[in-house]
Design an enzyme around this catalytic site. Sequence first.
Site, PDB file in Angstrom:
ATOM      1  CG  MET A   1      -2.020  -1.186   1.358  1.00 44.88           C
ATOM      2  SD  MET A   1      -3.135  -1.161   2.621  1.00 44.88           S
ATOM      3  CE  MET A   1      -4.033   0.451   2.316  1.00 44.88           C
ATOM      4  CG  HIS A   2       0.722   3.285   2.613  1.00 42.99           C
ATOM      5  ND1 HIS A   2      -0.864   3.651   2.803  1.00 42.99           N
ATOM      6  CD2 HIS A   2       0.773   2.395   3.356  1.00 42.99           C
ATOM      7  CE1 HIS A   2      -1.339   2.862   3.925  1.00 42.99           C
ATOM      8  NE2 HIS A   2      -0.266   2.308   4.268  1.00 42.99           N
TER       9      HIS A   2
ATOM     10  CG  ASP B   1      -0.129  -5.096   1.897  1.00 42.70           C
ATOM     11  OD1 ASP B   1      -0.857  -4.416   2.264  1.00 42.70           O
ATOM     12  OD2 ASP B   1       1.115  -4.723   2.046  1.00 42.70           O
TER      13      ASP B   1
END
EC number: 2.7.1.17
Length: 481
Positions: A79-80, A235
């Site tokens: 992520m991110h 995830d």
Amino acid sequence: MYLGIDLGTSGIKALLIDGKQRITASASASLNVSRPHSGWSEQNPAHWIDALETVLDVMKSTFPARLAAVRGIGLSGQMHGATLLDSSGKVLRPCILWNDTRAYKEAAALDADPRFRKITGNIVFPGFTAPKLLWVKNNEPEVFGRVARVLLPKDYLRFWLTGEYVSDMSDSAGTSWLDVEERRWSPELLAATDLDESHMPSLVEGTEISAVLKPELARRWGLREDVVVAGGGGDNAASACGMGTVSPGHAFISLGTSGVLFAANGAYMPNPASAVHTFCHALPKTWHQMGVILSATDALNWYAGIARSDPANLTAELGDRLKAPSGVTFLPYLSGERTPHNDATIRGAFVGLGRESDRAALTQAVVEGVAFAFRDCLEALAAAGTRLDRVTGVGGGSRSDYWLKAIATALDLAVDVPADGDFGGAFGAARLGLIAAEKADPWEVCTLPAIAETIEPEARLRGAFEDAYARYRALYPALRN
């Protein structure tokens, strides 16, 4: 058949499941992280594509008939990450990853704007996407000026696979631009970083069809030309789908590179002051909370490099019987910490070393330090209104019985260990691909795994672990000051 693809930090994994959710094939390829400066963590998106081509080539050469039977693809990913594209879809710079902390000043500036916590339900952490864009604006203005699209890592894979700019709710919730309760982009939060909705992908639920595979790629790997790609998930949300952690009261603890204590929720329950993440789940009308620590198995891997040993050998040296904490304390803040401190600049420490502190004592301290970091997450979840009575242990570190015993005792919670199987992000993504392709009931597909054993807290050591946790808690403010 249904294909799940998980883009992790250290590699890409793909697996196939059939209609009865039996894993029939899998392949993986490794990835490296570039750390050009302290606190930086980057990857070249071209390497993601190379790795994806590798795993699909392996599957085609080994299981061509199974690949040809694929009806749906699901995506899971780290992520991110800030993957920046120009108007032609060209990558402008290396992707700034989830564990990159360079944007801590920008994160603090955004977090000081009360709209961010109010709309997203979360602190603006340095690892989130929005502060990274502000960092690029402040430090690489020529790049920022050419940004036409901002994609999360797995969504760059989707773009390459389908030609479409699409994301899902669970992954997008970690950007600091999503209205997490309403499940839509927030125009005012985007404007705060000089962006608008035209820079963002469209949004779908993780169980919905996002796009169709490009015909030329279908021909390359012998796939059907009507293969659909599901929205997928970040995830942790995808792993939760693989674990069946989709209903209130269900929770798992993940001992991966980073560490996650994840609890499913049937309602939106934000409490940003606790530094708990409150995100959309990959299933419609569901949310989840999680405490996140930045160094879990990464801490043991780091120490193993210094000790010139293998992590499994180090934990084996501790034996089978859980020991009382020795008095040596390890704080696993090697890359800063999220829950509960939201501190990108804090760093780790060993405290209480003496001449008697041998390699095993330091290994024990690392294992306990990560367990106590999870205890911090448990306390933060409780402050946010979520109380747990048991968790399921997953991730590479969960192969260590000693580590699970330490976690169970530090948290005073039973830890269920699933029967042999793969319940991670790739499996969860495959489940989402199945749901999207067949319009199946998500709750009938995302079932809980069989449990092989349950590790109970060790009552004889509860007091010793409570004392050690109190020492651990006292050290952060001392270190910070």
